[in-house]
Design a protein around this motif. Structure first.
Motif, PDB file in Angstrom:
ATOM      1  N   TYR A 167      49.467  44.077  32.504  1.00 19.88           N
ATOM      2  CA  TYR A 167      49.535  45.294  31.689  1.00 19.88           C
ATOM      3  C   TYR A 167      48.149  45.738  31.221  1.00 19.88           C
ATOM      4  CZ  TYR A 167      51.456  48.685  28.420  1.00 19.88           C
ATOM      5  OH  TYR A 167      51.776  49.849  27.767  1.00 19.88           O
ATOM      6  N   ASP A 168      47.280  44.783  30.914  1.00 17.91           N
ATOM      7  CA  ASP A 168      45.921  45.140  30.483  1.00 17.91           C
ATOM      8  C   ASP A 168      45.167  45.889  31.582  1.00 17.91           C
ATOM      9  OD1 ASP A 168      46.257  44.050  27.965  1.00 17.91           O
ATOM     10  OD2 ASP A 168      45.371  42.122  28.510  1.00 17.91           O
ATOM     11  N   VAL A 176      52.801  46.770  35.303  1.00 18.38           N
ATOM     12  CA  VAL A 176      53.559  46.576  34.055  1.00 18.38           C
ATOM     13  C   VAL A 176      54.100  45.150  34.004  1.00 18.38           C
ATOM     14  CG1 VAL A 176      55.729  47.197  32.884  1.00 18.38           C
ATOM     15  CG2 VAL A 176      54.163  48.991  33.643  1.00 18.38           C
ATOM     16  N   GLU A 177      54.551  44.658  35.166  1.00 19.04           N
ATOM     17  CA  GLU A 177      55.165  43.331  35.225  1.00 19.04           C
ATOM     18  C   GLU A 177      54.147  42.194  35.253  1.00 19.04           C
ATOM     19  OE1 GLU A 177      57.612  43.705  38.710  1.00 19.04           O
ATOM     20  OE2 GLU A 177      59.052  45.007  37.690  1.00 19.04           O
ATOM     21  N   LEU A 237      46.564  47.751  33.878  1.00 17.32           N
ATOM     22  CA  LEU A 237      47.168  49.086  33.903  1.00 17.32           C
ATOM     23  C   LEU A 237      46.530  49.976  32.835  1.00 17.32           C
ATOM     24  CD1 LEU A 237      49.202  51.237  34.798  1.00 17.32           C
ATOM     25  CD2 LEU A 237      50.856  50.185  33.220  1.00 17.32           C
TER      26      LEU A 237
END
Length: 127
Positions: free
Chosen positions: A68-69, A64-65, A71
């Motif tokens: 994000y892509d 997330v940090e 994830l």
């Protein structure tokens, strides 16, 4: 053999057999490993849910940090739907969003394992 129903409140109960737990852990490691994200499993059946959940929380938080892509790609591979996340938010109000996603990864991969086992048993019965 009847296909077990997997839901947010019975997940830990279904992970009570060593082979099911091991196969679920392997599926999680495979799904995340495809994207270079390492998940390990000690083999401790009694604490499998907690061990996998903690690692998933840590990895998902990192993604997330930082990516994000990536994830989103992992979650697409695991095949978690928005509807399942919304249901988990309702069923597990004490979980944070990341804890819910980690829980859903375990639930979805457990479903994959149980479905494979179910259809293997059906094939054996049909022979």
């Amino acid at each position: 053999m009847k296909l077990p129903v997997v839901n947010n409140t019975n997940l830990e109960t279904l992970m009570d057999k060593a082979d099911i737990v091991q196969q679920t852990a392997e599926q999680i490691m495979k799904d995340f490993g495809m994207f270079g994200v390492e998940i390990t499993f000690s083999g401790d059946i009694d604490n499998a849910y907690q061990e996998l959940h903690r690692q998933l929380i840590d990895q998902i938080t990192g993604l997330v940090e930082t990516n994000y892509d990536l994830l989103l790609s992992v979650l697409y591979q695991v095949d978690i739907t928005n509807r399942e996340i919304v249901q988990a938010e309702h069923d597990l109000p004490h979980y944070s969003n990341i804890e819910i996603i980690a829980h859903q990864v375990i639930a979805r991969d457990l479903k994959k394992v149980l479905l494979r086992r179910y259809f293997k048993m059906k094939d054996k019965q049909g022979e």
